[in-house]
Design an enzyme around this catalytic site. Structure first.
Site, PDB file in Angstrom:
ATOM      1  N   ASP A   1      16.940  -6.954  77.851  1.00 19.61           N
ATOM      2  CA  ASP A   1      15.745  -6.163  77.528  1.00 19.61           C
ATOM      3  C   ASP A   1      15.406  -6.185  76.037  1.00 19.61           C
ATOM      4  O   ASP A   1      15.263  -5.135  75.400  1.00 19.61           O
ATOM      5  CB  ASP A   1      15.932  -4.712  77.977  1.00 19.61           C
ATOM      6  CG  ASP A   1      16.317  -4.592  79.436  1.00 19.61           C
ATOM      7  OD1 ASP A   1      15.860  -5.428  80.232  1.00 19.61           O
ATOM      8  OD2 ASP A   1      17.083  -3.672  79.790  1.00 19.61           O
TER       9      ASP A   1
ATOM     10  N   GLU B   1       7.113  -3.115  84.977  1.00 17.71           N
ATOM     11  CA  GLU B   1       7.903  -2.343  84.015  1.00 17.71           C
ATOM     12  C   GLU B   1       7.927  -3.057  82.668  1.00 17.71           C
ATOM     13  O   GLU B   1       7.376  -4.151  82.508  1.00 17.71           O
ATOM     14  CB  GLU B   1       9.333  -2.150  84.532  1.00 17.71           C
ATOM     15  CG  GLU B   1      10.066  -3.444  84.825  1.00 17.71           C
ATOM     16  CD  GLU B   1      11.345  -3.237  85.616  1.00 17.71           C
ATOM     17  OE1 GLU B   1      11.604  -2.103  86.074  1.00 17.71           O
ATOM     18  OE2 GLU B   1      12.087  -4.220  85.788  1.00 17.71           O
TER      19      GLU B   1
END
Length: 572
Positions: A65, A237
């Protein structure tokens, strides 16, 4: 972070005195480690590259991420850390290739509470930004408070305590500072009403007061479901907003974090929308490629963009390197690729394009190689000769109030005081570790240890989560002697795992063994060797143990395997 580790090491030495005082105190069970060496041996990294090329991944091992920001000629990058501590590593580079860790955002136990959390809970998807001399970071502490913002004047820290954002639900917030000075927070959350299908999520936007660190005004739905709601897209997301030539763009991940992962893009009329998806989405994926291709990079997505000092665009994103099928132990790693523009839309990969392991470097001044390599094959030996652990070491959840490790008790070594918290418990075991960054790797240490009780143990561990790990080391055998064992937990009931290999260890009664332990990762297998003559001769205790036990596919969650040092105190 340095101050924290120095405090912890000093407190450990003081705690040891307290523990050993008193006539009725139980004898300590301690293990001393002289050094720890990690060596990467991936074949893909043995291939030479040209001087004007760089290697992918730029951060090998469990660094998922990624979020990136440019400040002048400097670039800063952060990653998810879940329930590991310290949390949210902060990296710096001037050429986007060579990265040096500066510290952690979460480096004080009082900032967040990871107590009793599963390892894949905690910190999800931090997003870093910079505005008017201040660094901002927003993220989610899953099961431990929700969404929050922290700030710092220097990315090295210290970072502030969390300011909670109760109006922002869901996960994966990021901040956008628009050209007019207004700020917005954008994040993933549930859609309006009942979800239409499993994985139906939405992207929401709300104005943000960057001075008061709070949201303002109403939340508005920006994207419902994803690119095409009729196709039932899942898990939209990791959103980010940015502008190029005045045009506003929204990028987000779609498809879930496994093999169907992708990155998609929209154009917007304002930060509140409406947002129109590109007809040629996704702009990054590998899900359509032959899964039998050699040396695949899979599950790519969750990208963030940066424009370098030469006005070229780059994308950082996560990907995985399976050794077979969807099995990998190294977790989700950070990759870098150039981003091009096609008819006003950003593009990272098209058609059958594969994520490269080597590509042309950014046209930026080459930065000297970092002291601690983050990519390619390397050997790193930690001598434990500093007053604090290096930044690439971590532990599970918040540090215990009673410190259990010391770098000062025996200078030049790491001393672990065993605790009654097992690797399979949900507390803070006496365990420090570093990431497994290669499919093929060797980790070695030298240990001095004598078990005081039958169930005492100390040695090395390969750890995925509390239900999936290997332990390799010495334990008491109940007859006043010591055995060398390998134990494994594959979702079983015992928090110490099941012993799958055992051998009696001949040592002088009551004297600590002087032993070297070595764990070799070979893709889907681990080998466990030991030496009693200072590494001159190695003997196998167990070969070809199933490495898939500590793969993300088997263990679940979002982290990668770590390899480190552990001590456990059994009960009488």
């Amino acid at each position: 972070m340095t101050e924290f580790f120095l405090h912890l090491a000093t407190a450990t030495a003081l705690g040891a005195v307290i523990l050993s005082s008193g006539a009725n105190a139980e004898p300590e069970s301690t293990a001393t480690f002289d050094w720890f060496e990690y060596r990467g041996e991936d074949r893909i990294f043995e291939q030479p590259i040209a001087k004007d090329e760089y290697r992918n991944p730029i951060l090998a091992g469990y660094y998922p991420d990624p979020s990136i920001v440019q400040v002048g000629g400097d670039y800063y990058l952060v990653n998810s850390s879940f329930a590991h501590f310290p949390g949210i590593p902060v990296f710096h580079s001037r050429d986007l290739v060579s990265w040096t860790q500066l510290g952690h955002v979460i480096d004080r136990p009082g900032q967040l509470d990871f107590s009793d959390l599963g390892i894949s809970r905690g910190i999800f998807a931090p997003a870093i930004s910079h505005h008017n001399g201040t660094f901002y970071l927003v993220t989610t502490c899953v099961d431990c408070g929700g969404n929050f913002v922290v700030t710092a004047k220097n990315p090295t820290g210290p970072w502030s305590d969390p300011v909670w954002l109760p109006e922002v639900g869901g996960i994966d917030p990021s901040l956008f500072f628009d050209d007019d000075g207004k700020a917005y927070i954008i994040n993933n959350d549930a859609p309006i009403g009942e979800p239409l299908y499993d994985g139906h999520r939405a992207i929401w936007v709300q104005e943000f007061d960057a001075e008061k660190l709070k949201t303002t005004g109403p939340r508005k739905l920006a994207v419902n479901g994803g690119v095409n709601l009729a196709a039932k897209p899942v898990w939209i997301e990791g959103p980010h907003l940015f502008r190029k030539d005045g045009q506003l763009y929204l990028i987000a991940a779609e498809g879930g974090t496994s093999v169907n992962h992708s990155q998609v893009v929209f154009k917007g009329e304002s930060p509140f929308g409406p947002f129109t998806p590109w007809d040629n989405n996704p702009i990054l994926t590998q899900r359509h490629l032959d899964p039998a291709r050699p040396a695949p990079v899979t599950s790519v997505g969750h990208a963030d963009f940066v424009q370098d000092a030469k006005n070229n665009w780059w994308a950082v994103f996560l990907g995985t390197r399976p050794y077979e099928g969807d099995f990998y132990n190294t977790g989700r790693e950070t990759f870098l690729m150039p981003m091009t523009w096609e008819s006003g839309w950003p593009v990272i990969t098209r058609g059958e394009q594969r994520i490269p392991f080597a590509a042309k470097r950014p046209a930026l001044p080459v930065q000297p190689a970092a002291a601690i390599a983050t990519s390619g094959n390397f050997t790193l030996r930690d001598e434990f000769d500093s007053p604090q652990l290096p930044m690439h070491w971590l532990q599970l959840r918040n540090p215990s109030p009673q410190p259990w490790y010391s770098l000062e008790h025996t200078p030049g070594s790491l001393r672990l005081t065993a605790t009654a918290t097992a690797l399979g418990d949900t507390g803070n075991p006496a365990f420090v570790a570093r990431r497994q960054q290669h499919l093929h790797a060797v980790a070695t240490t030298r240990m001095h240890y004598y078990p005081q009780r039958e169930n005492d143990r100390a040695g090395m561990a390969v750890f995925q989560n509390s239900g999936h790990f290997y332990f390799f080391g010495i334990t008491g055998n109940g007859e006043g002697g010591s055995d060398l064992i390998v134990s494994r937990r594959d979702g079983g009931h015992s928090p110490q795992g099941e012993t799958i290999a055992r051998s009696a260890l001949a040592t002088d009664a009551g004297q600590p063994a002087d032993i070297q332990l070595r764990i070799r990762a070979r893709g889907p297998e681990y080998d466990f060797h030991y030496s009693l003559d200072d590494g001159k001769h190695w003997q196998p205790l167990l070969l070809a143990a199933d490495g898939r036990v500590v793969s993300t596919r088997s263990a679940g969650g979002f982290v990668g395997a770590v390899i480190g040092l552990h001590a456990f105190r059994g009960m009488e």
